[in-house]
Scaffold this active site. Structure first.
Site, PDB file in Angstrom:
ATOM      1  N   ASP A   1     -16.190 -34.881 -39.833  1.00 57.10           N
ATOM      2  CA  ASP A   1     -16.717 -33.795 -40.679  1.00 57.10           C
ATOM      3  C   ASP A   1     -18.193 -34.137 -40.902  1.00 57.10           C
ATOM      4  O   ASP A   1     -18.573 -34.619 -41.947  1.00 57.10           O
ATOM      5  CB  ASP A   1     -15.952 -33.676 -41.995  1.00 57.10           C
ATOM      6  CG  ASP A   1     -15.880 -34.981 -42.777  1.00 57.10           C
ATOM      7  OD1 ASP A   1     -15.974 -36.065 -42.169  1.00 57.10           O
ATOM      8  OD2 ASP A   1     -15.735 -34.933 -44.013  1.00 57.10           O
TER       9      ASP A   1
ATOM     10  N   HIS B   1     -18.958 -46.243 -44.536  1.00 60.07           N
ATOM     11  CA  HIS B   1     -17.545 -45.893 -44.386  1.00 60.07           C
ATOM     12  C   HIS B   1     -17.181 -45.612 -42.921  1.00 60.07           C
ATOM     13  O   HIS B   1     -16.403 -46.337 -42.300  1.00 60.07           O
ATOM     14  CB  HIS B   1     -17.214 -44.649 -45.210  1.00 60.07           C
ATOM     15  CG  HIS B   1     -17.369 -44.809 -46.683  1.00 60.07           C
ATOM     16  ND1 HIS B   1     -16.554 -45.620 -47.437  1.00 60.07           N
ATOM     17  CD2 HIS B   1     -18.246 -44.236 -47.551  1.00 60.07           C
ATOM     18  CE1 HIS B   1     -16.911 -45.553 -48.709  1.00 60.07           C
ATOM     19  NE2 HIS B   1     -17.936 -44.714 -48.805  1.00 60.07           N
TER      20      HIS B   1
END
Length: 319
Positions: A11, A246
């Site tokens: 995303d 992340h």
């Protein structure tokens, strides 16, 4: 040595952009495609961001497919204001990159994934760094997929630390806990790179200054993009002095599992209202000898950050 085939399911916000760069900078890796998801941005914008980043990095041969545009139990997706705060209105820190010359593919991301699994089998590595909606949809369409695919490493979940959107849940899992639970409880073998390990890997402006010093377009643009991310993090935690890596850590672990310590566990994802999105051990399968999920617990952060800077800096020098 054969080059491993890699698909990213993104995303595409800022840490996803760094994940793309990590994959392109890694040796002996063929990034055969990117699947777009929703989360940091809407799916169409995420797909276009991926194409822009690929073009910036000279990888115009990599196709981008759009996956599902919303969670499996809803009919729409509303971007959260916090996503705009952290990633910028356009998902890449407000940095204006040219529209990519290559268009989005017309084949669905779910069908692309199924076809790639059937073509490459155990030689395929999949790294989802957003919601697990696309992977769950592929498994629903091809129930044998979990036993055919090779390495699956996700960025998502939290086991030993609190979540980052609720006390229980990490953001990617929280977007579609039903899809995540379908994946976790399938026969698929996957590695969970959750907040337990990602929070240990911090990039500071010392790193982005190294990219800026290259005086290349890619180095400067990525420094601008990631500096926005670092500044946004400061609004949430002034003690951090950087941003958490992340998504690029999940790519790193997919390519080199020795970057983390881990243990194996059968897991479920809670879909209860109070604990929605919690990733936790499955008590109904606690005595089964062969657990399907490898959970990251600690990371070799020094070695990872050195590898991260090496891969990205070399790539930015060339672009």
């Amino acid at each position: 040595m054969a080059r491993r085939k890699l698909i990213l399911d993104l995303d595409t916000g800022i840490d996803d952009a760094m994940a793309i760069a990590y994959a392109l900078g890694a040796p002996d890796v063929d990034l055969i495609g990117i699947i777009g998801s929703y989360g940091n941005v809407i799916v169409e914008e995420g797909g276009k961001n991926s194409l822009k980043i690929l073009e910036l990095l000279g990888a115009t041969d990599v196709p981008v497919y759009l996956g599902e545009s919303h969670a499996s139990q809803t009919d729409h997706f509303d971007r959260l204001p916090v996503s705009a705060n952290i990633h910028g209105e356009n998902g890449i820190g407000g940095v204006q990159l040219p529209e990519a010359k290559r268009p989005l593919e017309t084949t669905s991301g779910v069908d692309f994934l199924i076809d790639a699994v059937n073509q490459y089998g155990k030689d395929l590595t999949l790294v989802p760094t957003g919601p697990l909606t696309n992977l769950a949809a592929a498994i629903k369409k091809d129930p044998d997929l979990p036993t055919k695919i090779g390495n699956v490493t996700i960025m998502g979940g939290a086991l030993t630390v609190p979540g980052n959107v609720t006390p229980y849940a990490e953001a990617n899992i929280h977007q579609d806990a039903e899809a995540a639970n379908a994946v976790f409880t399938s026969p698929i073998r996957l590695t969970m790179v959750g907040l337990d390990v990602t929070l240990r890997n911090i990039l500071t402006k010392k790193g982005t200054q190294e990219w800026r010093n290259l005086k290349t377009k890619a180095g400067t643009d990525f420094a601008d993009i990631v500096d926005y991310y670092i500044d946004a993090y400061a609004d949430f935690d002034a003690t951090l002095h950087g941003c958490v890596l992340h998504d690029p850590l999940a790519v790193g672990v997919a390519l080199d599992p020795t970057l983390i310590t881990s243990f194996d566990l059968n897991m479920i994802v809670s879909t209860d209202k109070e604990s929605y999105g919690r990733t936790i051990g499955d008590t109904t399968r606690i005595n089964q000898p062969d657990a399907n999920i490898t959970v990251g617990l600690t990371s070799d952060s020094k070695r990872y950050l050195e590898t991260f800077m090496n891969y990205l800096t070399k790539l930015f020098k060339q672009n």
